[in-house]
Design an enzyme around this catalytic site. Structure first.
Site, short mmCIF file in Angstrom:
data_model
loop_
_atom_site.label_atom_id
_atom_site.label_comp_id
_atom_site.label_asym_id
_atom_site.label_seq_id
_atom_site.Cartn_x
_atom_site.Cartn_y
_atom_site.Cartn_z
N HIS A 93 3.32 -14.70 -8.79
CA HIS A 93 2.43 -13.98 -7.44
C HIS A 93 1.56 -13.00 -8.08
O HIS A 93 2.06 -12.10 -8.98
CB HIS A 93 3.34 -13.32 -6.54
CG HIS A 93 2.68 -12.46 -5.66
ND1 HIS A 93 1.50 -12.62 -5.14
CD2 HIS A 93 2.87 -10.95 -5.34
CE1 HIS A 93 0.87 -11.75 -4.35
NE2 HIS A 93 1.58 -10.78 -4.60
N ASN A 116 -4.96 -8.99 -5.38
CA ASN A 116 -3.72 -9.64 -4.63
C ASN A 116 -4.06 -10.23 -3.38
O ASN A 116 -4.40 -9.75 -2.24
CB ASN A 116 -2.72 -8.50 -4.40
CG ASN A 116 -1.52 -8.80 -3.96
OD1 ASN A 116 -1.28 -9.95 -3.33
ND2 ASN A 116 -0.51 -8.16 -3.74
N CYS A 173 3.81 -11.73 0.60
CA CYS A 173 3.22 -12.52 -0.59
C CYS A 173 4.19 -13.55 -1.24
O CYS A 173 3.73 -14.07 -2.11
CB CYS A 173 3.32 -11.27 -1.61
SG CYS A 173 2.13 -10.00 -1.17
N1 ACO Z 1 -7.57 5.29 -8.19
C1 ACO Z 1 -7.35 6.35 -9.02
N2 ACO Z 1 -6.33 7.13 -8.81
C2 ACO Z 1 -5.21 6.68 -8.18
C3 ACO Z 1 -5.23 5.49 -7.27
C4 ACO Z 1 -6.60 4.92 -7.41
N3 ACO Z 1 -6.93 3.81 -6.70
N4 ACO Z 1 -4.34 5.25 -6.67
C5 ACO Z 1 -3.30 6.25 -7.03
N5 ACO Z 1 -3.84 7.08 -7.76
C6 ACO Z 1 -3.56 8.07 -8.41
C7 ACO Z 1 -2.19 8.95 -7.67
O1 ACO Z 1 -2.81 9.77 -6.86
C8 ACO Z 1 -1.53 9.56 -8.76
O2 ACO Z 1 -2.04 10.85 -9.07
P1 ACO Z 1 -1.22 12.27 -9.28
O3 ACO Z 1 -0.38 11.82 -10.41
O4 ACO Z 1 -2.55 13.05 -9.52
O5 ACO Z 1 -0.38 12.38 -8.21
C9 ACO Z 1 -1.47 8.70 -9.88
O6 ACO Z 1 -2.57 7.84 -9.69
C10 ACO Z 1 -0.43 7.71 -10.09
O7 ACO Z 1 0.03 7.29 -8.98
P2 ACO Z 1 1.31 6.07 -8.88
O8 ACO Z 1 1.39 5.68 -7.39
O9 ACO Z 1 2.63 6.81 -9.44
O10 ACO Z 1 0.64 5.20 -9.97
P3 ACO Z 1 1.25 3.82 -10.72
O11 ACO Z 1 1.33 4.03 -11.96
O12 ACO Z 1 2.75 3.42 -9.86
O13 ACO Z 1 0.34 2.57 -10.09
C11 ACO Z 1 0.28 1.02 -8.69
C12 ACO Z 1 0.17 2.56 -8.77
C13 ACO Z 1 -0.85 0.32 -9.07
C14 ACO Z 1 0.02 0.92 -7.06
C15 ACO Z 1 1.54 0.47 -9.03
O14 ACO Z 1 2.55 1.38 -8.41
C16 ACO Z 1 1.98 -0.89 -8.32
O15 ACO Z 1 1.59 -1.70 -8.92
N6 ACO Z 1 2.89 -1.14 -7.69
C17 ACO Z 1 3.31 -2.54 -7.03
C18 ACO Z 1 2.24 -2.61 -5.98
C19 ACO Z 1 2.29 -4.07 -5.41
O16 ACO Z 1 2.07 -4.87 -6.25
N7 ACO Z 1 2.16 -4.25 -4.36
C20 ACO Z 1 2.18 -5.51 -3.86
C21 ACO Z 1 3.54 -6.20 -4.16
S1 ACO Z 1 4.26 -7.08 -3.16
C22 ACO Z 1 2.85 -7.77 -2.25
O17 ACO Z 1 2.25 -8.31 -3.07
C23 ACO Z 1 2.70 -7.45 -0.91
#
Ligand code: ACO
Length: 312
Positions: free
Chosen positions: A239, A269, A113
């Site tokens: 980004h 993304n 990214c």
């Molecule tokens: N739909 C519904 N529920 C979901 C989904 C989904 N798509 N994905 C995960 N969940 C659930 C999980 O199973 C978890 O459930 P549980 O509590 O029953 O176990 C709950 O949601 C919370 O999961 P987390 O992973 O803790 O959620 P978080 O608040 O951290 O959000 C996210 C997840 C959006 C991926 C966040 O961590 C994030 O944005 N991280 C950065 C990701 C990113 O930007 N990556 C790319 C950057 S670098 C690049 O661009 C290559």
């Protein structure tokens, strides 16, 4: 020697996939996706549509916008991590597709990214060295190739698309790509990587924590290096990984939200295409005006991160 921006273009595949469409494909909801990421829809390429197809479409629009032909370009640098072929590079294939006959060099950079910032960094170096006159920087990704539909935490995050920017050498060091900084930390690669069978492995919460500190850090570094403050910057084009990451980073830097360009709601993304696509979108929609100062921070797998300062 510096540079100036002379053209831009972008390409988005026709198929729009909304969060409601995703609800039918994976155990998720529009509410969850909007709340956690700010994403509402993304574009997915057709099965037979390649990274080269998208890159070439964006490149040809950028050439048209600049009013020049492919033979006026003497280097192409493509940021991508999703090319279908291991070789040759997407850059060389784009030159072939557009009928270049001037034997210009082309290569790809794999900065995930942060790829488009790595590409801009290379372009700046080539302009500084005074050995190239017109460089096209392309970001192009088919992230839908990597989607693992059994992993809902990554399946909803990505989209496809391409953007292209053309820079020309200039004697002014206050236009075009004014400054760039790029960094990496390979000891953290386990946080986010692509497997040999094309799946994304990501520790979301850890990636989030790194992104909200490293993107602002790169932005601060580049402002300090250029001797400017947030007041001097017209737009910050981060980004487009996640709206919460974007807003938290902006807050840390003291940028008002009105100065932050957000396209993650429409494109999701698009990894190495994200910033170039976002800038083209902003020009097309009259959001960012030519001549304005844009700060461009990014973060991605590697870990890689960096920023560019561009007078557009
Ligand atoms: N739909 C519904 N529920 C979901 C989904 C989904 N798509 N994905 C995960 N969940 C659930 C999980 O199973 C978890 O459930 P549980 O509590 O029953 O176990 C709950 O949601 C919370 O999961 P987390 O992973 O803790 O959620 P978080 O608040 O951290 O959000 C996210 C997840 C959006 C991926 C966040 O961590 C994030 O944005 N991280 C950065 C990701 C990113 O930007 N990556 C790319 C950057 S670098 C690049 O661009 C290559």
């Amino acid at each position: 020697m510096g540079s100036r921006l002379i053209g831009y273009g972008s390409y988005l595949p026709e198929r729009i996939v909304t969060n409601f469409d995703l609800e039918k494909m994976v155990d998720t909801s529009d509410e969850w996706i909007v709340q956690r990421t700010g994403m509402r829809e993304r574009h997915f390429a057709r099965d037979d549509e390649t990274v080269v197809d998208m890159a070439a479409a964006a490149a040809s629009r950028a050439l048209e916008n600049a009013g020049i032909t492919i033979n006026d370009i003497d280097m192409v640098i493509v940021a991508t991590t999703s090319a279908e072929l291991d070789f040759p590079s997407v850059g060389v294939q784009v030159l072939g597709r557009l009928g270049a006959t001037n034997n210009a060099p082309a290569f790809d950079v794999r900065g995930a990214c942060t790829g488009y910032i790595y590409a801009l960094h290379c372009a700046r170096a080539f302009f500084s060295a005074g050995i190239h006159k017109r460089i096209m920087v392309i970001g192009a990704e088919k992230m839908s190739r990597f989607i693992d539909w059994s992993d809902r935490s990554t399946a909803v995050l990505f989209g496809d698309g391409a953007g292209a920017l053309i820079f020309e050498h200039s004697t002014s060091s206050y236009s075009g790509i004014i400054d760039t900084v790029v960094m990496s930390d390979g000891t953290e690669m386990g946080m986010l990587y692509g497997t040999p069978d094309h799946h994304i492995i990501m520790n979301g919460p850890e990636t989030y924590k790194k992104a909200v500190t490293l993107m602002p850090a790169a932005a601060s570094y580049i402002m300090e290096h250029a001797g400017i403050t947030a007041d001097n910057v017209d737009w910050i084009v981060p980004h487009q990984a996640n709206l919460r990451i974007i807003q938290s980073g902006a807050q840390r830097l003291g940028f008002p939200l009105e100065k932050i360009l957000v396209t993650v709601d429409k494109h999701a993304n698009t990894s190495g295409a994200s910033g170039v696509l976002a800038l083209s979108y902003a020009f097309d929609n009259n959001i960012i005006k030519r001549g304005q100062l844009v700060l461009y921070p990014a973060f991605g797998s590697g870990l890689t991160w960096g920023a560019a300062l561009i007078r557009v």
